[in-house]
Design a protein around this motif. Structure first.
Motif, PDB file in Angstrom:
ATOM      1  N   GLU A 174       0.736  -1.348   0.042  1.00  0.00           N
ATOM      2  CA  GLU A 174       0.014   0.091   0.108  1.00  0.00           C
ATOM      3  C   GLU A 174       0.712   1.310   0.129  1.00  0.00           C
ATOM      4  O   GLU A 174       0.528   2.232   0.446  1.00  0.00           O
ATOM      5  N   LEU A 175       2.037   1.298  -0.401  1.00  0.00           N
ATOM      6  CA  LEU A 175       2.939   2.425  -0.458  1.00  0.00           C
ATOM      7  C   LEU A 175       3.019   3.168  -1.709  1.00  0.00           C
ATOM      8  O   LEU A 175       2.686   2.421  -2.775  1.00  0.00           O
ATOM      9  N   THR A 176       3.255   4.280  -1.592  1.00  0.00           N
ATOM     10  CA  THR A 176       3.226   5.066  -3.037  1.00  0.00           C
ATOM     11  C   THR A 176       4.542   4.648  -3.610  1.00  0.00           C
ATOM     12  O   THR A 176       5.401   4.257  -2.929  1.00  0.00           O
ATOM     13  N   LYS A 177       4.962   4.963  -5.015  1.00  0.00           N
ATOM     14  CA  LYS A 177       6.201   4.775  -5.662  1.00  0.00           C
ATOM     15  C   LYS A 177       7.180   5.562  -4.722  1.00  0.00           C
ATOM     16  O   LYS A 177       8.302   5.141  -4.430  1.00  0.00           O
ATOM     17  N   ASP A 178       7.080   6.888  -4.406  1.00  0.00           N
ATOM     18  CA  ASP A 178       7.826   7.550  -3.708  1.00  0.00           C
ATOM     19  C   ASP A 178       8.207   7.051  -2.196  1.00  0.00           C
ATOM     20  O   ASP A 178       9.387   6.891  -1.766  1.00  0.00           O
ATOM     21  N   GLY A 193      16.526   4.369   1.784  1.00  0.00           N
ATOM     22  CA  GLY A 193      16.846   4.749   3.140  1.00  0.00           C
ATOM     23  C   GLY A 193      16.842   6.194   3.359  1.00  0.00           C
ATOM     24  O   GLY A 193      17.288   6.812   4.239  1.00  0.00           O
ATOM     25  N   MET A 194      16.589   6.830   2.213  1.00  0.00           N
ATOM     26  CA  MET A 194      16.123   8.406   2.244  1.00  0.00           C
ATOM     27  C   MET A 194      15.568   8.707   0.645  1.00  0.00           C
ATOM     28  O   MET A 194      15.296   7.742   0.171  1.00  0.00           O
ATOM     29  N   PRO A 195      15.138   9.793   0.723  1.00  0.00           N
ATOM     30  CA  PRO A 195      14.421  10.276  -0.666  1.00  0.00           C
ATOM     31  C   PRO A 195      15.264   9.826  -1.612  1.00  0.00           C
ATOM     32  O   PRO A 195      16.649  10.053  -1.595  1.00  0.00           O
ATOM     33  N   LYS A 232      20.110   9.898  -5.321  1.00  0.00           N
ATOM     34  CA  LYS A 232      20.698  10.052  -6.761  1.00  0.00           C
ATOM     35  C   LYS A 232      21.648  11.233  -6.735  1.00  0.00           C
ATOM     36  O   LYS A 232      22.620  10.921  -7.299  1.00  0.00           O
ATOM     37  N   ALA A 233      21.430  12.274  -6.064  1.00  0.00           N
ATOM     38  CA  ALA A 233      22.509  13.316  -5.981  1.00  0.00           C
ATOM     39  C   ALA A 233      23.758  12.830  -5.340  1.00  0.00           C
ATOM     40  O   ALA A 233      24.860  13.371  -5.350  1.00  0.00           O
ATOM     41  N   GLN A 234      23.748  12.224  -4.325  1.00  0.00           N
ATOM     42  CA  GLN A 234      24.933  11.895  -3.565  1.00  0.00           C
ATOM     43  C   GLN A 234      25.540  10.750  -4.052  1.00  0.00           C
ATOM     44  O   GLN A 234      26.780  10.679  -4.056  1.00  0.00           O
ATOM     45  N   HIS A 235      25.067   9.813  -4.826  1.00  0.00           N
ATOM     46  CA  HIS A 235      25.525   8.365  -5.130  1.00  0.00           C
ATOM     47  C   HIS A 235      25.626   7.894  -6.678  1.00  0.00           C
ATOM     48  O   HIS A 235      26.112   7.222  -7.156  1.00  0.00           O
ATOM     49  N   GLN A 236      24.709   8.702  -7.638  1.00  0.00           N
ATOM     50  CA  GLN A 236      24.412   8.268  -8.814  1.00  0.00           C
ATOM     51  C   GLN A 236      25.226   9.009  -9.682  1.00  0.00           C
ATOM     52  O   GLN A 236      25.054  10.298  -9.748  1.00  0.00           O
ATOM     53  N   GLY A 237      26.129   8.422 -10.726  1.00  0.00           N
ATOM     54  CA  GLY A 237      26.879   9.038 -11.611  1.00  0.00           C
ATOM     55  C   GLY A 237      26.163   8.935 -12.857  1.00  0.00           C
ATOM     56  O   GLY A 237      25.077   8.476 -13.128  1.00  0.00           O
TER      57      GLY A 237
END
Length: 98
Positions: free
Chosen positions: A54-58, A66-68, A73-78
């Protein structure tokens, strides 16, 4: 040997949580590389969680990351290379079932 669907839900849930914790720890494992190798990534897991409950995608993404998601994405995704994107496309094509 028990079939997958015969695994105790408590055992399956514990294994799932261990997988998610492992992926949270291994921020160096980029989603595009996971997709290129296995045809699924953290986003897929969060989509499956949202679809199963019953969770939304977000909310599901926040549970997996473990975070938004935008923060992760800003911290870890290249930026994905053309080679990574090609491997991902080839791998995802294998996900199609008849």
């Amino acid at each position: 040997m028990p079939a997958l669907d015969e695994l105790d839900d408590k055992v399956a849930a514990a294994a799932f949580r261990r997988l998610v914790r492992h992926l949270r720890h291994r921020t160096d494992a980029q989603n595009v590389d996971l997709m290129g190798l296995a045809g699924f990534c953290r986003n897929c897991l969060s989509d499956w969680v949202a679809e199963a409950g019953e969770l939304t995608k977000d909310d599901a993404r926040e549970a997996i990351y473990g975070m938004p998601y935008a923060e992760w994405k800003a911290q870890h995704q290249g930026e994905a290379s053309p080679e990574q994107l090609a491997r991902m496309a080839e791998s995802v094509a294998k996900n199609q079932t008849d």
